[in-house]
Design a protein around this motif. Structure first.
Motif, PDB file in Angstrom:
ATOM      1  N   ARG A 163       0.830  -1.202   0.000  1.00 39.51           N
ATOM      2  CA  ARG A 163       0.000   0.000   0.000  1.00 39.51           C
ATOM      3  C   ARG A 163       0.868   1.257   0.000  1.00 39.51           C
ATOM      4  N   ILE A 170      -3.138  11.729   4.251  1.00 43.08           N
ATOM      5  CA  ILE A 170      -4.411  11.020   4.265  1.00 43.08           C
ATOM      6  C   ILE A 170      -4.714  10.534   5.680  1.00 43.08           C
ATOM      7  N   THR A 171      -5.909  10.003   5.868  1.00 34.84           N
ATOM      8  CA  THR A 171      -6.309   9.465   7.168  1.00 34.84           C
ATOM      9  C   THR A 171      -5.967   7.978   7.237  1.00 34.84           C
ATOM     10  N   GLU A 183      -8.094   5.733   7.844  1.00 35.13           N
ATOM     11  CA  GLU A 183      -9.187   5.098   7.105  1.00 35.13           C
ATOM     12  C   GLU A 183      -8.865   5.030   5.614  1.00 35.13           C
ATOM     13  N   GLU A 184      -8.377   6.116   5.060  1.00 33.64           N
ATOM     14  CA  GLU A 184      -8.018   6.137   3.634  1.00 33.64           C
ATOM     15  C   GLU A 184      -6.861   5.172   3.356  1.00 33.64           C
ATOM     16  N   ARG A 192      -8.183   1.535   3.521  1.00 35.20           N
ATOM     17  CA  ARG A 192      -9.323   1.223   2.650  1.00 35.20           C
ATOM     18  C   ARG A 192      -8.928   0.180   1.615  1.00 35.20           C
TER      19      ARG A 192
END
Length: 72
Positions: free
Chosen positions: A13, A63-64, A66-67, A70
């Motif tokens: 990622r 980014i967070t 969560e992002e 994801r």
């Protein structure tokens, strides 16, 4: 999912986001204050890392959590 599999997914990622943003390892290492070879090892899933390091990486992308997680 094993710890090793999770490390690999997180590394993939990071590489995916870095390439999306057209950022070299060297540049991203400077942006986050993480040693380039350490960052490369994380991307390959060869290194354990702490939450502090992960937070620096996520913040480096702007980014967070969560992002970041994801679709993982």
């Amino acid at each position: 999912m094993s710890k090793s599999e999770m490390r690999n997914k997180i590394g993939e990622r990071i590489k995916e986001l870095r390439k999306r943003d057209h950022i070299t390892q060297e540049r991203f290492a400077l942006m986050t204050g993480i040693n380039r070879s350490y960052l490369a090892d994380i991307e390959r899933g060869n290194r354990n890392f702490g939450f502090d390091t992960l937070e620096r990486i996520i913040n480096g992308f702007g980014i967070t959590y969560e992002e970041f997680f994801r679709d993982m």
